[in-house]
Scaffold this active site. Structure first.
Site, PDB file in Angstrom:
ATOM      1  N   ASP A   1       0.751  -1.602   0.178  1.00 34.15           N
ATOM      2  CA  ASP A   1       0.280  -0.128   0.191  1.00 34.15           C
ATOM      3  C   ASP A   1       0.843   1.288  -0.035  1.00 34.15           C
ATOM      4  O   ASP A   1       2.378   1.828   0.948  1.00 34.15           O
ATOM      5  CB  ASP A   1      -0.899   0.486   1.349  1.00 34.15           C
ATOM      6  CG  ASP A   1      -1.585  -1.263   1.631  1.00 34.15           C
ATOM      7  OD1 ASP A   1      -1.084  -1.998   0.727  1.00 34.15           O
ATOM      8  OD2 ASP A   1      -1.830  -1.460   2.604  1.00 34.15           O
TER       9      ASP A   1
ATOM     10  N   GLU B   1     -10.165  -2.144   4.845  1.00 29.23           N
ATOM     11  CA  GLU B   1      -8.819  -2.069   4.582  1.00 29.23           C
ATOM     12  C   GLU B   1      -9.056  -0.285   4.182  1.00 29.23           C
ATOM     13  O   GLU B   1      -9.723   0.206   2.941  1.00 29.23           O
ATOM     14  CB  GLU B   1      -8.210  -2.542   3.990  1.00 29.23           C
ATOM     15  CG  GLU B   1      -8.030  -3.898   4.722  1.00 29.23           C
ATOM     16  CD  GLU B   1      -7.380  -5.398   4.217  1.00 29.23           C
ATOM     17  OE1 GLU B   1      -5.949  -5.543   4.776  1.00 29.23           O
ATOM     18  OE2 GLU B   1      -6.803  -5.179   3.231  1.00 29.23           O
TER      19      GLU B   1
HETATM   20  C1  FRU Z   1      -4.050  -3.940   3.053  1.00 31.71           C
HETATM   21  C2  FRU Z   1      -2.848  -4.530   3.825  1.00 31.71           C
HETATM   22  C3  FRU Z   1      -3.799  -2.768   5.445  1.00 31.71           C
HETATM   23  C4  FRU Z   1      -2.373  -3.709   6.014  1.00 31.71           C
HETATM   24  C5  FRU Z   1      -1.110  -3.345   4.928  1.00 31.71           C
HETATM   25  C6  FRU Z   1      -0.281  -4.270   5.428  1.00 31.71           C
HETATM   26  O1  FRU Z   1      -3.125  -4.300   1.362  1.00 31.71           O
HETATM   27  O2  FRU Z   1      -3.457  -4.776   4.252  1.00 31.71           O
HETATM   28  O3  FRU Z   1      -5.345  -3.585   5.613  1.00 31.71           O
HETATM   29  O4  FRU Z   1      -1.958  -2.037   6.494  1.00 31.71           O
HETATM   30  O5  FRU Z   1      -1.432  -3.710   3.968  1.00 31.71           O
HETATM   31  O6  FRU Z   1       0.568  -4.138   5.037  1.00 31.71           O
END
Ligand code: FRU
Length: 469
Positions: free
Chosen positions: A22, A204
């Site tokens: 992300d 998310e």
């Molecule tokens: C989304 C996610 C978020 C988390 C991160 C962990 O892709 O699952 O919810 O904070 O990636 O790397």
């Protein structure tokens, strides 16, 4: 040599090596756009999360900087946001020299493994030197876990009308909104997501922001990434349009809307602190999908970001929707365009833009090469269909080699297709419909085939953003 560099995008952000997911902490400050990102520096699969860091003057050319945030005894550094504390509500800086504050999730991996439920908490860190070095707040976490496993991805903005910070937080498969005077103490304001939106996965990376249409009417948009159960099966981003009164977000309707109908735009969030005289709302997404992100055939770097996209509020048949338009700065890497009138044309570069600026029905565009790889793009009765079943390597995943279909458009009046070494981003009707797709052709797809529906199109080679490419 294992295939890797041949797939590295010419004009999309990638880490030099190893794993990225992300985008985090997108913020503008003193002439620099900051891109932090989920990063694991020791391997090309997901692992103990850090915040990687890059800066840009135009969101197109990036400079990679050292890692900004390292995991510590409270946990891995998961996704989150960054803001400029102009009023010095935290006391970390001064009004003259405001702090850049990161708000992120701690993921206590040891805790999770030992069966603990409350392993995700929210924390803050600040920088007084334009994001180069960071100090973690000594009283972290600032928001304790109330007893829910999935409790993460804080996105914070300053709500002028009520003079407080608002945090959107993903909580299992809903969004909680919290408020704070100082980013250090948080109060639960409201919850959103029961009996509305697409579920069947975890919610998310939320993002709540106001946006104006071209008549000056303001609406509030809530982006919510969902994994799995997106329109193509895996991860995808949905959004809601409604109002926010400083405490509660209300959606105008119960319609399910997707920001992108492709398989590879996830966890996208928008920049904070874009200057008022600019006023754009700009999103960057992670150009991958949890279905196969850790198995794509690139070594040792893994994952790229999407092109930055300006989000615009528009109406169709009296209904609001969000348009995603590649940012204007992309012109910085466009070269001389050519008008192509032949059915088959060979391009000299592997990164290029195809544009059609007139109403068009049932068109086909195949991107192919002499090795026999083919990526098919077509529209049928207003539905956009892509086919990457024969686009080179798809052996790494059962789900990857698939046909993807979009929602239906009433008509199609313009087409923009951005092709890079391992991605295709398709924008119809100024971004009313977007499909972002990864591809791994054996050789670059430099041969363009179009059907009779297309009399001519504009072709523009795109320059690489990295000097070493
Ligand atoms: C989304 C996610 C978020 C988390 C991160 C962990 O892709 O699952 O919810 O904070 O990636 O790397």
């Amino acid at each position: 040599k294992k295939s890797g560099e041949q797939y590295r995008p010419a004009y999309h952000f990638t880490p030099e090596k190893n794993w990225m997911n992300d985008p985090n902490g997108l913020v503008y400050f003193e002439g620099e756009y900051h891109l932090f990102y989920q990063y694991y520096p020791d391997d090309n699969i997901w692992g103990p999360m850090h915040w990687g860091h890059a800066i840009s003057k135009d969101m197109v050319h990036w400079k990679r900087l050292p890692i900004a945030l390292f995991p510590d005894k409270l946990g891995y550094i998961f996704s989150g946001s960054a803001v400029i504390d102009w009023n010095n509500t935290t006391g970390f800086g001064t009004k003259e020299k405001p702090a850049m504050v990161a708000i992120y999730t701690y993921h206590d991996m040891a805790g999770e493994k030992s069966g603990k439920i409350k392993y995700q908490t929210q924390a803050i860190a600040y920088s007084l030197d334009k994001g180069r070095t960071w100090v973690k707040y000594e009283k972290n976490p600032v928001l304790e876990n109330p007893g829910i496993k999935d409790f993460r991805d804080p996105k914070v903005f300053w709500h002028q009308e009520s003079n407080k910070w608002i945090m959107s937080l993903a909580v299992h498969d809903q969004i909680n909104f919290y408020s704070s005077k100082n980013l250090k103490e948080w109060v639960l304001e409201s919850e959103f997501g029961k009996n509305i939106g697409s579920h069947g996965g975890i919610w998310e990376c939320p993002d709540l922001f106001p946006i104006k249409d071209s008549y000056g009417n303001t609406k509030w948009v809530l982006l919510v990434s969902l994994n799995p159960n997106g329109p193509q099966g895996g991860s995808a981003t949905q959004y809601f349009i409604g109002d926010f009164n400083g405490s509660v977000f209300t959606s105008d309707d119960t319609k399910i809307r997707w920001l992108d109908y492709g398989a590879d735009n996830y966890a996208g969030v928008t920049f904070s602190d874009i200057p008022k005289d600019d006023g754009r709302r700009i999103l960057i997404g992670w150009m991958s999908n949890w279905q196969y992100s850790q198995a794509v055939p690139t070594y040792s770097w893994r994952s790229a970001m999407t092109l930055p996209r300006e989000l615009l509020l528009s109406k169709n048949n009296n209904e609001y929707y969000i348009q995603s338009k590649p940012i204007d700065e992309i012109k910085n890497i466009l070269t001389k365009s050519e008008l192509i009138t032949s059915k088959i044309h060979t391009v000299k570069t592997s990164s290029y833009l195809i544009e059609i600026n007139k109403e068009i029905q049932d068109f086909k565009i195949n991107l192919q090469n002499s090795t026999g790889d083919i990526f098919k793009i077509e529209t049928k009765n207003g539905i956009l269909i892509t086919d990457r079943t024969k686009t080179g390597d798809n052996s790494f995943s059962e789900e990857f080699g698939a046909v993807h279909k979009s929602m239906e458009l009433e008509k199609i009046f313009n087409v923009k297709i951005f092709v890079d070494n391992s991605s295709v981003e398709i924008f119809l009707n100024n971004g009313e419909l977007v499909m972002t797709e990864l591809i791994f052709p054996t050789n670059p797809l430099t041969e363009i085939y179009v059907n009779e529906a297309i009399k001519d199109y504009k072709l523009t080679p795109i320059k690489p953003i990295w000097k070493t490419n």
